[in-house]
Motif scaffolding. Structure first.
Motif, PDB file in Angstrom:
ATOM      1  N   VAL A 195       1.040  -1.344  -0.169  1.00 50.61           N
ATOM      2  CA  VAL A 195       0.135  -0.264   0.173  1.00 50.61           C
ATOM      3  C   VAL A 195       0.869   1.365  -0.095  1.00 50.61           C
ATOM      4  O   VAL A 195       1.795   1.428   0.892  1.00 50.61           O
ATOM      5  N   ARG A 196       0.344   1.951  -1.484  1.00 52.12           N
ATOM      6  CA  ARG A 196       1.809   3.229  -1.137  1.00 52.12           C
ATOM      7  C   ARG A 196       0.443   4.498  -1.141  1.00 52.12           C
ATOM      8  O   ARG A 196      -0.929   4.532  -1.377  1.00 52.12           O
ATOM      9  N   LEU A 197       1.090   5.812  -0.558  1.00 52.18           N
ATOM     10  CA  LEU A 197       0.554   7.035  -0.381  1.00 52.18           C
ATOM     11  C   LEU A 197       1.447   7.753  -0.657  1.00 52.18           C
ATOM     12  O   LEU A 197       1.917   8.275  -1.007  1.00 52.18           O
ATOM     13  N   ILE A 198      -0.087   9.005  -1.350  1.00 54.59           N
ATOM     14  CA  ILE A 198       0.740  10.159  -1.811  1.00 54.59           C
ATOM     15  C   ILE A 198      -0.448  11.278  -1.023  1.00 54.59           C
ATOM     16  O   ILE A 198      -1.891  11.067  -1.534  1.00 54.59           O
ATOM     17  N   VAL A 199       0.200  12.226  -0.596  1.00 56.05           N
ATOM     18  CA  VAL A 199      -0.672  13.145   0.084  1.00 56.05           C
ATOM     19  C   VAL A 199      -0.107  14.652  -0.902  1.00 56.05           C
ATOM     20  O   VAL A 199       0.497  15.095  -1.103  1.00 56.05           O
ATOM     21  N   ASN A 200      -1.506  15.666  -1.642  1.00 59.39           N
ATOM     22  CA  ASN A 200      -1.277  16.843  -2.519  1.00 59.39           C
ATOM     23  C   ASN A 200      -1.278  17.475  -1.020  1.00 59.39           C
ATOM     24  O   ASN A 200      -1.582  17.829  -0.646  1.00 59.39           O
ATOM     25  N   THR A 201      -0.261  19.297  -1.927  1.00 59.98           N
ATOM     26  CA  THR A 201      -0.703  19.599  -0.715  1.00 59.98           C
ATOM     27  C   THR A 201      -2.084  20.602  -0.894  1.00 59.98           C
ATOM     28  O   THR A 201      -1.951  21.368   0.004  1.00 59.98           O
ATOM     29  N   ARG A 202      -2.159  20.254  -1.158  1.00 61.13           N
ATOM     30  CA  ARG A 202      -3.848  21.091  -1.482  1.00 61.13           C
ATOM     31  C   ARG A 202      -5.028  20.324  -2.491  1.00 61.13           C
ATOM     32  O   ARG A 202      -4.316  19.348  -3.242  1.00 61.13           O
ATOM     33  N   ASN A 203      -6.402  20.744  -2.389  1.00 62.14           N
ATOM     34  CA  ASN A 203      -7.183  20.167  -3.805  1.00 62.14           C
ATOM     35  C   ASN A 203      -6.972  20.235  -4.638  1.00 62.14           C
ATOM     36  O   ASN A 203      -7.527  21.456  -5.615  1.00 62.14           O
ATOM     37  N   PHE A 204      -6.081  19.470  -5.411  1.00 62.89           N
ATOM     38  CA  PHE A 204      -6.387  20.026  -7.593  1.00 62.89           C
ATOM     39  C   PHE A 204      -7.499  19.078  -8.083  1.00 62.89           C
ATOM     40  O   PHE A 204      -7.193  19.405  -9.268  1.00 62.89           O
ATOM     41  N   GLY A 205      -8.909  18.859  -7.468  1.00 64.39           N
ATOM     42  CA  GLY A 205      -9.783  18.350  -8.315  1.00 64.39           C
ATOM     43  C   GLY A 205      -9.215  16.763  -8.745  1.00 64.39           C
ATOM     44  O   GLY A 205      -8.534  16.265  -8.415  1.00 64.39           O
ATOM     45  N   GLN A 206     -10.942  16.525  -8.496  1.00 61.47           N
ATOM     46  CA  GLN A 206     -11.626  14.291  -9.569  1.00 61.47           C
ATOM     47  C   GLN A 206     -10.794  14.747 -10.703  1.00 61.47           C
ATOM     48  O   GLN A 206     -10.836  13.172 -10.909  1.00 61.47           O
ATOM     49  N   MET A 207      -9.971  15.730 -11.441  1.00 60.86           N
ATOM     50  CA  MET A 207      -9.850  14.877 -12.454  1.00 60.86           C
ATOM     51  C   MET A 207      -8.162  15.379 -12.663  1.00 60.86           C
ATOM     52  O   MET A 207      -7.375  14.106 -12.692  1.00 60.86           O
ATOM     53  N   ARG A 208      -7.328  16.060 -12.241  1.00 59.95           N
ATOM     54  CA  ARG A 208      -5.860  15.717 -12.586  1.00 59.95           C
ATOM     55  C   ARG A 208      -5.661  14.811 -11.121  1.00 59.95           C
ATOM     56  O   ARG A 208      -4.490  13.923 -11.452  1.00 59.95           O
ATOM     57  N   SER A 209      -6.240  14.483  -9.625  1.00 55.28           N
ATOM     58  CA  SER A 209      -5.235  14.176  -8.662  1.00 55.28           C
ATOM     59  C   SER A 209      -5.262  12.314  -9.386  1.00 55.28           C
ATOM     60  O   SER A 209      -4.360  12.156  -8.798  1.00 55.28           O
TER      61      SER A 209
END
Length: 320
Positions: free
Chosen positions: A70-84
């Motif tokens: 299991v791997r995890l990426i955490v974004n700095t902010r909400n980049f929307g449900q297409m880009r993320s």
């Protein structure tokens, strides 16, 4: 899930985008792992969090600590449900990638069928909903609008009710990456690659827990993405104005018809209707032109899909 040794390149990478999914994230990981373990395939699971404000990230970290797959990426902010989700798919190194929502509205039980089709030679296998979820009339209309726009004005057909849930061979992912879309409408990009698509019909189950993040404005942005390939509120302001003008035109048309049946003057009503329709069309086209200008700008400056805050369980030799 029991920890096992990790191969350099797994057979399958499962990508699960998350936003405030503390009630579902552990369960969806366990469900996906159970399906793939039964197939005796090597795999990993990539969670990408779009800056949740609940316990999603802390639970995901616990899952990573218990299972190196299991791997995890955490974004700095909400980049929307297409880009993320697209960014996470591009980080995957499996020989095939499975896109899966965290809320169980994409049933993990279809994974064996996806894999079987892929092993038989399919480039892509997409799940297609037999029946749309029960939503309001307005939201249903927005969904139908997005498919109509894609069908009438798109350069390639988008498969109705295929949300991206499915399996994509690594060569398909490589092809979409080369398109370098700054606001990736991923389900459309899959079709654009030209690779053969197989579909599997399924009945969409109810959401396991929590609430849907797809409100009116989220679905409206998806509809506009099908037409112009990007979604930004500022440049889409004329589209919203055009929509309001269209609603006003409908109201004036109803007023004119009412006046006609009541034997009152109707000329003013119908003149106002024509004017509002013209304004609606004008602002709509201006909004679409603005979106396309923005695409040119984003492609020029090579905007990243997301900015990462943290990675967990991604070794340096991942995918070698």
């Amino acid at each position: 899930m029991m920890a096992v040794s990790r191969p350099a390149r797994p057979d399958i990478s499962v990508v699960i985008p998350c936003y405030n999914e503390e009630e579902n994230v552990a369960a969806i990981c366990a469900a996906a792992a159970a399906q793939l373990e039964a197939l005796n395939l090597s795999f990993d699971i990539i969670l990408i969090d779009n800056r949740s404000d609940d316990r999603t990230v802390s639970i995901a970290r616990e899952l990573c600590a218990r299972d190196p797959r299991v791997r995890l990426i955490v974004n700095t902010r909400n980049f929307g449900q297409m880009r993320s989700p697209t960014h996470a798919i591009y980080q995957a190194r499996g020989r095939a990638v499975i896109g899966l929502c965290a809320d169980f509205q994409d049933p993990p039980e279809l994974i064996p069928q996806f894999v079987a089709r892929w092993q038989a030679g399919a480039d892509m296998v997409l799940g297609v909903r037999q029946v749309e979820a029960k939503v309001g009339v307005v939201l249903q209309a927005i969904r139908r609008l997005s498919y109509w726009l894609a069908r009438k004005f798109g350069d390639y057909p988008v498969i109705p009710n295929a949300t991206g849930f499915g399996l994509y061979d690594a060569k398909v992912i490589d092809a979409t990456r080369q398109l370098a879309e700054p606001e990736p409408f991923f389900r459309g990009m899959l079709v654009e690659t030209g690779y053969r698509i197989e579909t599997i019909l399924y009945a969409r189950p109810p959401r396991a827990a929590g609430v849907s993040k797809n409100d009116f404005f989220a679905l409206l942005e998806f509809a506009m993405s099908a037409a112009s390939g990007s979604s930004k509120r500022l440049l889409r302001a004329p589209i919203y104005v055009g929509a309001l003008c269209s609603i006003a035109a409908l109201g004036m048309l109803i007023g004119g018809l009412t006046a006609f049946f009541l034997g009152r003057p109707i000329a003013g009503w119908f003149i106002a209707t024509i004017v509002q329709v013209q304004f609606g069309l004008l602002f709509g086209f201006i909004g679409l032109l603005g979106d396309n200008v923005r695409i040119i700008s984003e492609r020029t400056r090579r905007t990243p899909l997301v900015v990462e805050l943290e990675r967990v369980n991604f070794p340096p030799d991942y995918g070698d």
